[in-house]
Design an enzyme around this catalytic site. Structure first.
Site, PDB file in Angstrom:
ATOM      1  N   CYS A 134       0.651  -1.388   0.029  1.00 42.28           N
ATOM      2  CA  CYS A 134      -0.039  -0.053   0.013  1.00 42.28           C
ATOM      3  C   CYS A 134       0.984   1.291   0.166  1.00 42.28           C
ATOM      4  O   CYS A 134       0.735   1.958  -1.216  1.00 42.28           O
ATOM      5  CB  CYS A 134      -0.931   0.058   1.034  1.00 42.28           C
ATOM      6  SG  CYS A 134      -2.327  -1.338   0.964  1.00 42.28           S
TER       7      CYS A 134
HETATM    8  N1  LIG Z   1      -2.161  -6.052   1.395  1.00 41.08           N
HETATM    9  C1  LIG Z   1      -3.058  -5.105   2.097  1.00 41.08           C
HETATM   10  O1  LIG Z   1      -2.441  -4.909   3.200  1.00 41.08           O
HETATM   11  C2  LIG Z   1      -4.057  -4.324   1.279  1.00 41.08           C
HETATM   12  C3  LIG Z   1      -4.462  -3.405   2.177  1.00 41.08           C
HETATM   13  C4  LIG Z   1      -5.638  -2.380   1.600  1.00 41.08           C
HETATM   14  C5  LIG Z   1      -5.780  -2.521   0.336  1.00 41.08           C
HETATM   15  N2  LIG Z   1      -5.078  -3.387  -0.603  1.00 41.08           N
HETATM   16  C6  LIG Z   1      -5.373  -3.561  -1.891  1.00 41.08           C
HETATM   17  O2  LIG Z   1      -6.186  -4.547  -2.138  1.00 41.08           O
HETATM   18  C7  LIG Z   1      -5.774  -5.006  -3.403  1.00 41.08           C
HETATM   19  C8  LIG Z   1      -5.605  -6.558  -3.288  1.00 41.08           C
HETATM   20  O3  LIG Z   1      -4.115  -6.629  -2.720  1.00 41.08           O
HETATM   21  P1  LIG Z   1      -3.835  -7.820  -1.969  1.00 41.08           P
HETATM   22  O4  LIG Z   1      -2.872  -7.621  -0.972  1.00 41.08           O
HETATM   23  O5  LIG Z   1      -5.087  -8.678  -1.341  1.00 41.08           O
HETATM   24  O6  LIG Z   1      -3.351  -8.628  -3.167  1.00 41.08           O
HETATM   25  P2  LIG Z   1      -2.737 -10.152  -3.139  1.00 41.08           P
HETATM   26  O7  LIG Z   1      -1.604 -10.246  -4.243  1.00 41.08           O
HETATM   27  O8  LIG Z   1      -2.570 -10.803  -1.714  1.00 41.08           O
HETATM   28  O9  LIG Z   1      -3.873 -10.940  -3.915  1.00 41.08           O
HETATM   29  C9  LIG Z   1      -4.623 -10.769  -4.853  1.00 41.08           C
HETATM   30  C10 LIG Z   1      -5.130 -12.367  -5.443  1.00 41.08           C
HETATM   31  O10 LIG Z   1      -5.727 -11.854  -6.791  1.00 41.08           O
HETATM   32  C11 LIG Z   1      -5.490 -12.768  -7.727  1.00 41.08           C
HETATM   33  N3  LIG Z   1      -5.652 -12.278  -9.104  1.00 41.08           N
HETATM   34  C12 LIG Z   1      -4.849 -11.536  -9.756  1.00 41.08           C
HETATM   35  N4  LIG Z   1      -5.452 -11.458 -10.968  1.00 41.08           N
HETATM   36  C13 LIG Z   1      -6.614 -12.069 -10.925  1.00 41.08           C
HETATM   37  C14 LIG Z   1      -7.579 -11.882 -11.922  1.00 41.08           C
HETATM   38  N5  LIG Z   1      -7.753 -11.460 -12.969  1.00 41.08           N
HETATM   39  N6  LIG Z   1      -8.693 -12.683 -11.589  1.00 41.08           N
HETATM   40  C15 LIG Z   1      -8.797 -13.374 -10.324  1.00 41.08           C
HETATM   41  N7  LIG Z   1      -7.901 -13.411  -9.443  1.00 41.08           N
HETATM   42  C16 LIG Z   1      -6.671 -12.771  -9.798  1.00 41.08           C
HETATM   43  C17 LIG Z   1      -3.789 -13.167  -7.312  1.00 41.08           C
HETATM   44  O11 LIG Z   1      -3.847 -14.739  -7.695  1.00 41.08           O
HETATM   45  C18 LIG Z   1      -3.952 -13.215  -5.761  1.00 41.08           C
HETATM   46  O12 LIG Z   1      -4.144 -14.462  -5.089  1.00 41.08           O
HETATM   47  C19 LIG Z   1      -4.757  -4.193  -4.378  1.00 41.08           C
HETATM   48  O13 LIG Z   1      -5.146  -3.287  -4.896  1.00 41.08           O
HETATM   49  C20 LIG Z   1      -4.273  -3.734  -2.775  1.00 41.08           C
HETATM   50  O14 LIG Z   1      -3.779  -2.261  -3.042  1.00 41.08           O
HETATM   51  C21 LIG Z   1      -4.110  -4.252  -0.084  1.00 41.08           C
END
Ligand SMILES: NC(=O)c1ccc[n+]([C@@H]2O[C@H](COP(=O)([O-])OP(=O)(O)OC[C@H]3O[C@@H](n4cnc5c(N)ncnc54)[C@H](O)[C@@H]3O)[C@@H](O)[C@H]2O)c1
Length: 448
Positions: free
Chosen positions: A278
């Site tokens: 983030c």
């Molecule tokens: N990690 C954090 O602390 C956090 C906090 C707040 C917001 N976010 C936001 O949330 C979003 C997701 O982040 P995350 O940390 O959960 O990511 P992550 O990498 O942990 O998980 C994402 C998942 O999406 C899957 N994926 C990718 N492309 C795909 C598609 N086209 N169809 C289906 N699945 C797909 C991947 O295989 C993966 O398992 C981002 O935009 C991030 O900025 C993350």
């Protein structure tokens, strides 16, 4: 022509009696906890992810996310409430879809929207009247309207009457024992009031407090303000550490003293740099968007510049400390303690430890690492394994660099067994001084 009043009414009724099928796209740090909350609220949940390994793991009742217990996943898989799949066609059965796919940066530091676009295309292929779609991935203001809306309208679906579209940022803080998906207020804004109402109804089933804003752009920007606020304030205290170092003042003492002010000050702490999915990335989504509007976001750029220079400062500290011991960095054995981007978690995305290790190796150091939460990792095709923190390992190191201050490390033993520690987190503030010479980001004051 669908009956528009009944489309929303039917969706709200299905959400109300939990007969709605909810889908989550992307089962990572954000999507999996959300899917579990939907299950806990009584919905049947489809978890769609493109990564077979993640789907197989979840369907075998395991969890790859530290904050989600395997037992919870296993129970919902067993009861049939939760099904993870790589089969996109499963989305056709969904009444609601929440999208939580990655939003990284390209090498040019421009947004990489490929995951959001792929997910939006998948939803468009499976969309049907009566569906609610909520984008959760952190992104630039305008994404919901620019990327999601046209794909649905192309199908002849009218937003706000046939289908419902909103943005709701996720605020998950991995490893936070107090604040998690359920008890963290959730901001959301729909394209139309009906979209906001439908999204609020869905999330209201499993999240304690819903905060409605007037548009998706306001919701998108809320998330970017929150993370830019953190980035800028961390940049400020990191600069304060540089200032204190030059002035010979203990930055930690100054921050702790300032934090006694009961109003108008919020405590942030300096360190080796910023990490995670983030803070290092999100502000650049806003900076990029503003560049397209011919405006330069100076605070964002400056904070990024200061924060990303911190690993260099750490390595300079290591080099000077070794020099004091008549040693060169080249050939010195340096043990990096903690590679996750913050304490007590296993997430090392964008971790400053990666830069510290790379820079030390560029200077010729022999680097090993220990992290109780990261047994191994691969970076640029090279795999590394955490070494055990034995007395022999500690005494053989020419320097130990504390990059992440995990709670489970025995710091008293560390300072007793090693000769030089570079402490970038003030982890040793409360540890009785013994054998090791300790070098902090700034000089440290004797305890008053
Ligand atoms: N990690 C954090 O602390 C956090 C906090 C707040 C917001 N976010 C936001 O949330 C979003 C997701 O982040 P995350 O940390 O959960 O990511 P992550 O990498 O942990 O998980 C994402 C998942 O999406 C899957 N994926 C990718 N492309 C795909 C598609 N086209 N169809 C289906 N699945 C797909 C991947 O295989 C993966 O398992 C981002 O935009 C991030 O900025 C993350």
């Amino acid at each position: 022509m669908p009956d528009t009043t009944s489309m929303k009414a039917r969706l709200l009724a299905k959400i109300g009696d939990r007969s709605a099928v909810t889908a989550v796209i992307g089962l990572g740090y954000v999507g999996l906890p959300l899917a579990m909350e939907f299950c806990e609220a009584g919905f049947h949940v489809i978890g769609y992810d493109v990564t077979q390994r993640v789907v197989d793991l979840l369907m075998s009742g395991k969890s790859h996310i530290q904050d989600v217990p395997a037992a919870q996943v296993a129970a919902h898989v067993k009861s049939g409430k939760f099904v993870a799949t790589t089969d996109e066609s499963a989305l056709s059965r969904a009444d609601t879809v929440s999208i939580a796919v990655p939003t990284p940066l390209a090498k040019t530091r421009d947004p990489d929207m490929s995951y959001v676009i792929a997910a939006a295309d998948a939803v468009a292929r499976r969309a049907h009247p009566g569906m609610l779609i909520v984008l959760e991935s952190t992104t630039y203001p305008g994404t919901t309207r620019d990327v999601m809306e046209p794909r649905l309208e192309k199908l002849g679906l009218v937003i706000g009457t046939d289908v419902f579209l909103a943005f709701s940022p996720e605020r998950v803080d991995p490893g936070n024992p107090k604040w998690h998906t359920k008890n963290t207020p959730k901001v959301l804004g729909g394209i139309t009031p009906a979209c906001t109402e439908a999204a609020a109804a869905l999330y209201g089933t499993c999240i304690d407090q819903i905060v409605r804003v007037s548009s998706p752009e306001a919701a998108e920007l809320t998330k970017l303000l929150e993370n830019t606020f953190r980035s800028v304030n961390i940049g400020l205290v990191n600069e304060m550490a540089i200032v204190c170092d030059r002035l010979g003042v203990d930055v930690w003492e100054v921050i702790d003293a300032a934090a006694t002010k009961p109003f108008g000050f919020m405590k942030f702490t300096p360190g080796p740099g910023i990490g995670g999915h983030c803070i290092p990335l999100d502000p650049h989504y806003l900076a990029w968007k503003m560049r397209t509007l011919n405006y330069k976001t100076r605070f964002i750029d400056l904070a990024s510049e200061i924060n990303s220079a911190m690993p260099d400062l750490v390595v300079t500290k290591v080099a000077r400390a070794l020099n004091d011991d008549r040693k060169a960095v080249r050939g010195s054995r340096v043990l990096v303690l903690g590679v996750a981007y913050k304490k007590d978690i296993d997430d090392m995305r964008e971790s400053p430890a990666l830069d510290v290790i790379r820079l030390l190796e560029e200077h010729g150091a022999e680097v090993t690492y220990h992290d109780p939460h990261v047994a191994k990792y691969t970076e640029d095709g090279r795999s590394r394994v955490s070494v055990a923190l034995t007395d022999d390992v500690l005494s053989a190191a020419d320097a130990v660099v504390i990059v992440t201050d995990h709670s489970s490390v025995d710091y008293a033993r560390l300072v007793a067994k090693t000769s030089l520690v570079i402490d970038t987190r003030n982890a040793l503030a409360k540890t009785a001084k013994s054998r090791a010479r300790i070098v902090s980001l700034t000089p440290t004051a004797p305890h008053a």
